[in-house]
Structure formats: C-alpha cells, structure tokens
Design a protein around this motif. Structure first.
Motif, PDB file in Angstrom:
ATOM      1  N   GLU A  99       0.863  -1.011  -0.125  1.00  0.00           N
ATOM      2  CA  GLU A  99       0.092  -0.019   0.196  1.00  0.00           C
ATOM      3  C   GLU A  99       0.880   1.428  -0.008  1.00  0.00           C
ATOM      4  OE1 GLU A  99      -3.154   2.018  -0.616  1.00  0.00           O
ATOM      5  OE2 GLU A  99      -3.436  -0.090  -0.369  1.00  0.00           O
ATOM      6  N   LEU A 100       1.908   1.142   0.680  1.00  0.00           N
ATOM      7  CA  LEU A 100       3.010   2.402   1.096  1.00  0.00           C
ATOM      8  C   LEU A 100       3.593   2.585  -0.525  1.00  0.00           C
ATOM      9  CD1 LEU A 100       4.163   1.993   4.483  1.00  0.00           C
ATOM     10  CD2 LEU A 100       2.574   3.738   3.599  1.00  0.00           C
ATOM     11  N   TYR A 101       3.892   1.553  -1.126  1.00  0.00           N
ATOM     12  CA  TYR A 101       4.577   1.663  -2.327  1.00  0.00           C
ATOM     13  C   TYR A 101       3.719   2.255  -3.450  1.00  0.00           C
ATOM     14  CZ  TYR A 101       8.907  -0.696  -1.590  1.00  0.00           C
ATOM     15  OH  TYR A 101      10.438  -1.066  -1.106  1.00  0.00           O
ATOM     16  N   THR A 102       2.502   1.879  -3.539  1.00  0.00           N
ATOM     17  CA  THR A 102       1.285   2.421  -4.262  1.00  0.00           C
ATOM     18  C   THR A 102       1.220   3.913  -4.119  1.00  0.00           C
ATOM     19  OG1 THR A 102       0.305   0.201  -4.292  1.00  0.00           O
ATOM     20  CG2 THR A 102      -0.951   2.051  -5.040  1.00  0.00           C
ATOM     21  N   LEU A 103       1.103   4.160  -2.857  1.00  0.00           N
ATOM     22  CA  LEU A 103       0.928   5.378  -2.479  1.00  0.00           C
ATOM     23  C   LEU A 103       2.088   6.648  -2.923  1.00  0.00           C
ATOM     24  CD1 LEU A 103      -0.504   5.300   1.114  1.00  0.00           C
ATOM     25  CD2 LEU A 103      -1.558   6.354  -0.935  1.00  0.00           C
ATOM     26  N   LYS A 104       3.287   5.904  -2.775  1.00  0.00           N
ATOM     27  CA  LYS A 104       4.460   6.514  -3.139  1.00  0.00           C
ATOM     28  C   LYS A 104       4.621   6.789  -4.575  1.00  0.00           C
ATOM     29  CE  LYS A 104       9.584   6.072  -2.955  1.00  0.00           C
ATOM     30  NZ  LYS A 104       9.992   7.383  -2.330  1.00  0.00           N
ATOM     31  N   GLU A 105       4.082   5.744  -5.762  1.00  0.00           N
ATOM     32  CA  GLU A 105       4.188   5.940  -6.855  1.00  0.00           C
ATOM     33  C   GLU A 105       2.972   7.246  -7.277  1.00  0.00           C
ATOM     34  OE1 GLU A 105       5.667   4.432  -9.437  1.00  0.00           O
ATOM     35  OE2 GLU A 105       7.024   3.579  -7.675  1.00  0.00           O
ATOM     36  N   SER A 106       1.987   7.376  -6.662  1.00  0.00           N
ATOM     37  CA  SER A 106       1.208   8.306  -6.833  1.00  0.00           C
ATOM     38  C   SER A 106       1.649   9.643  -6.424  1.00  0.00           C
ATOM     39  CB  SER A 106      -0.233   8.120  -6.308  1.00  0.00           C
ATOM     40  OG  SER A 106      -0.139   8.263  -4.815  1.00  0.00           O
ATOM     41  N   LEU A 107       2.824   9.705  -5.776  1.00  0.00           N
ATOM     42  CA  LEU A 107       3.317  10.874  -5.236  1.00  0.00           C
ATOM     43  C   LEU A 107       4.871  11.173  -5.824  1.00  0.00           C
ATOM     44  CD1 LEU A 107       2.641  10.386  -1.235  1.00  0.00           C
ATOM     45  CD2 LEU A 107       1.372  12.039  -2.873  1.00  0.00           C
ATOM     46  N   SER A 108       5.077  10.754  -6.889  1.00  0.00           N
ATOM     47  CA  SER A 108       6.340  10.824  -7.393  1.00  0.00           C
ATOM     48  C   SER A 108       6.753  12.015  -7.775  1.00  0.00           C
ATOM     49  CB  SER A 108       6.382  10.157  -8.798  1.00  0.00           C
ATOM     50  OG  SER A 108       5.504  10.608  -9.787  1.00  0.00           O
ATOM     51  N   ASP A 109       5.839  13.099  -8.194  1.00  0.00           N
ATOM     52  CA  ASP A 109       6.115  14.599  -8.052  1.00  0.00           C
ATOM     53  C   ASP A 109       6.372  15.275  -6.956  1.00  0.00           C
ATOM     54  OD1 ASP A 109       3.416  14.413  -7.212  1.00  0.00           O
ATOM     55  OD2 ASP A 109       2.919  16.196  -7.833  1.00  0.00           O
ATOM     56  N   GLY A 110       5.959  14.707  -5.764  1.00  0.00           N
ATOM     57  CA  GLY A 110       6.365  15.085  -4.351  1.00  0.00           C
ATOM     58  C   GLY A 110       7.666  14.714  -3.900  1.00  0.00           C
ATOM     59  N   SER A 111       8.376  13.520  -4.450  1.00  0.00           N
ATOM     60  CA  SER A 111       9.331  13.128  -4.150  1.00  0.00           C
ATOM     61  C   SER A 111      10.514  13.894  -5.195  1.00  0.00           C
ATOM     62  CB  SER A 111       9.487  11.656  -4.586  1.00  0.00           C
ATOM     63  OG  SER A 111       8.855  10.680  -3.782  1.00  0.00           O
ATOM     64  N   LYS A 112      10.179  14.268  -6.411  1.00  0.00           N
ATOM     65  CA  LYS A 112      11.229  14.930  -6.929  1.00  0.00           C
ATOM     66  C   LYS A 112      11.104  16.334  -6.472  1.00  0.00           C
ATOM     67  CE  LYS A 112      13.007  16.613 -10.743  1.00  0.00           C
ATOM     68  NZ  LYS A 112      14.234  17.642 -10.239  1.00  0.00           N
ATOM     69  N   LYS A 113       9.946  16.734  -5.652  1.00  0.00           N
ATOM     70  CA  LYS A 113      10.265  18.300  -5.054  1.00  0.00           C
ATOM     71  C   LYS A 113      10.928  18.294  -3.921  1.00  0.00           C
ATOM     72  CE  LYS A 113       5.909  19.749  -7.156  1.00  0.00           C
ATOM     73  NZ  LYS A 113       4.498  20.002  -7.160  1.00  0.00           N
ATOM     74  N   ILE A 114      11.168  16.932  -3.227  1.00  0.00           N
ATOM     75  CA  ILE A 114      11.886  16.780  -2.105  1.00  0.00           C
ATOM     76  C   ILE A 114      13.532  16.872  -2.224  1.00  0.00           C
ATOM     77  CG2 ILE A 114      12.560  14.994  -0.253  1.00  0.00           C
ATOM     78  CD1 ILE A 114      10.172  16.537   0.678  1.00  0.00           C
ATOM     79  N   GLU A 115      13.592  16.181  -3.498  1.00  0.00           N
ATOM     80  CA  GLU A 115      15.097  16.058  -3.977  1.00  0.00           C
ATOM     81  C   GLU A 115      15.483  17.504  -4.258  1.00  0.00           C
ATOM     82  OE1 GLU A 115      17.071  13.543  -3.838  1.00  0.00           O
ATOM     83  OE2 GLU A 115      15.433  12.549  -2.846  1.00  0.00           O
ATOM     84  N   ASP A 116      14.557  18.301  -4.955  1.00  0.00           N
ATOM     85  CA  ASP A 116      14.870  19.739  -5.552  1.00  0.00           C
ATOM     86  C   ASP A 116      15.288  20.463  -4.201  1.00  0.00           C
ATOM     87  OD1 ASP A 116      14.311  19.176  -7.975  1.00  0.00           O
ATOM     88  OD2 ASP A 116      12.293  20.133  -8.172  1.00  0.00           O
ATOM     89  N   LEU A 117      14.530  20.145  -3.169  1.00  0.00           N
ATOM     90  CA  LEU A 117      14.764  20.954  -1.972  1.00  0.00           C
ATOM     91  C   LEU A 117      16.052  20.574  -1.351  1.00  0.00           C
ATOM     92  CD1 LEU A 117      11.096  21.036  -0.181  1.00  0.00           C
ATOM     93  CD2 LEU A 117      12.436  23.066  -1.010  1.00  0.00           C
ATOM     94  N   LYS A 118      16.556  19.230  -1.146  1.00  0.00           N
ATOM     95  CA  LYS A 118      17.709  18.693  -0.682  1.00  0.00           C
ATOM     96  C   LYS A 118      18.823  19.253  -1.543  1.00  0.00           C
ATOM     97  CE  LYS A 118      15.878  14.329   0.981  1.00  0.00           C
ATOM     98  NZ  LYS A 118      15.804  12.985   0.825  1.00  0.00           N
ATOM     99  N   ASP A 119      18.617  19.376  -2.863  1.00  0.00           N
ATOM    100  CA  ASP A 119      19.631  19.951  -3.891  1.00  0.00           C
ATOM    101  C   ASP A 119      19.928  21.269  -3.494  1.00  0.00           C
ATOM    102  OD1 ASP A 119      20.074  17.263  -4.945  1.00  0.00           O
ATOM    103  OD2 ASP A 119      18.828  17.906  -6.949  1.00  0.00           O
ATOM    104  N   LEU A 120      19.166  22.085  -3.211  1.00  0.00           N
ATOM    105  CA  LEU A 120      19.128  23.617  -2.929  1.00  0.00           C
ATOM    106  C   LEU A 120      20.039  23.686  -1.579  1.00  0.00           C
ATOM    107  CD1 LEU A 120      15.714  25.199  -3.479  1.00  0.00           C
ATOM    108  CD2 LEU A 120      17.783  25.726  -4.631  1.00  0.00           C
ATOM    109  N   THR A 121      19.768  22.802  -0.670  1.00  0.00           N
ATOM    110  CA  THR A 121      20.641  23.036   0.568  1.00  0.00           C
ATOM    111  C   THR A 121      22.021  22.662   0.421  1.00  0.00           C
ATOM    112  OG1 THR A 121      20.067  20.854   1.330  1.00  0.00           O
ATOM    113  CG2 THR A 121      18.557  22.336   1.963  1.00  0.00           C
ATOM    114  N   LYS A 122      22.292  21.872  -0.446  1.00  0.00           N
ATOM    115  CA  LYS A 122      23.563  21.480  -0.800  1.00  0.00           C
ATOM    116  C   LYS A 122      24.381  22.583  -1.643  1.00  0.00           C
ATOM    117  CE  LYS A 122      22.362  16.615  -1.043  1.00  0.00           C
ATOM    118  NZ  LYS A 122      22.377  15.451  -1.958  1.00  0.00           N
ATOM    119  N   LEU A 123      23.736  23.714  -2.237  1.00  0.00           N
ATOM    120  CA  LEU A 123      24.417  24.478  -3.034  1.00  0.00           C
ATOM    121  C   LEU A 123      25.601  25.346  -2.298  1.00  0.00           C
ATOM    122  CD1 LEU A 123      21.457  26.277  -5.189  1.00  0.00           C
ATOM    123  CD2 LEU A 123      23.535  24.792  -6.030  1.00  0.00           C
TER     124      LEU A 123
END
Length: 165
Positions: A99-123
C-alpha cells in the motif's frame, strides 16, 4: 493506545489526501495489519510517548494539497525505509508495504520536489560561480514570486466577492 490512534491517523491522512480510500474495508484491513505491526515493534512500550509525535505535528503546518504531497511523500519514504528491515514473510508487513509503495508511486512529483529542496541545501553559496549564476537569475526568481503572490491575491479577492461571509 495513543500510538495506535496516531499510526492509523497518519495512514488515514495519507490515503484520504490522495484518493486511495476506495472503500472502508481496505482501511479497516490496513488497521488490522498496522495493529499486528505494532505488536511486532512492541509499540505499546512506555517510551513511545516520549517527545510527542514524529509525523502528525509536522503535517499540521502543511496546509495546501501540493504542500501535503511533498511532506507525505517524504513520510511514506521513511516508513518504507523502516519496513525494509522487517520480516517480509509476514502478510501484514507485505500488505502495508504494498500500500505504501502504491501511495509513493502516486506521489512521484512530491518526491522530485523533495530532491529539489535537498539539492538547494547543498548549493555552495560561497562559491563565486554559484553566486554569479544566482545573481543572473534573481530577477526571474523575484518575478515568479510576484506572479505567485498576485495570483494568490486574485484568488482571495475572487473568493471574497463570491463569499457572503
């Protein structure tokens, strides 16, 4: 008991927020599976209440649907990471993970946004090249911020005209 309610609450929010509650039985089955997982983790231990909740408190400050997608995608990833080291031969663990994997797939855009935020903190903002690029983009960033803020003002004024509050 508080942890049981807490876990069910978090999973319910996640599922309801993203339209994954097809029927009440599915959620009830998950509640049974979560109860079994709680027993596996001995979550009735007295230290569970120490320091308050880990996820639900953070959820309250994320109010917009798209914001919630971001934080919930991260929370789901953390649950999946936690379940990686559990006994997958148990049906309740498999059901929750699926169920969590299914939910995670539906939130792929949220995961991408999290990665963007993490990348910003590394600048490295002390790097001269990064500073030059940032200065070149400053007007565009401010313009986007202005567009966002004027859009929100427009929505508010439209709502006030429609609302007879």
């Amino acid at each position: 008991m508080a942890f049981q309610t807490y876990s069910f609450f978090v999973l319910s929010i996640i599922m309801i927020s993203f339209g994954h509650v097809e029927n009440r039985l599915n959620l009830l089955q998950l509640q049974n599976d979560i109860d079994k997982l709680k027993a596996d983790f001995n979550s009735s231990h007295s230290d569970v209440a120490d320091g308050g909740p880990i996820f639900t408190e953070r959820l309250s400050s994320w109010t917009e649907r798209n914001e919630k997608r971001i934080i919930l995608s991260q929370i789901i990833s953390m649950y999946l990471k936690m379940l990686e080291n559990t006994d997958k031969s148990k049906a309740h663990v498999r059901n929750i993970s699926e169920e969590l994997y299914t939910l995670k797939e539906s939130l792929s855009d949220g995961s991408k946004k999290i990665e963007d935020l993490k990348d910003l903190t590394k600048l490295q903002m002390s790097d001269l090249k990064i500073q030059r690029k940032a200065v070149n983009e400053l007007f565009n960033v401010l313009q986007k911020l202005g567009d966002t803020s004027s859009s929100q003002k427009r929505k508010r004024s439209q709502f006030q005209r429609l609302c007879k509050c």
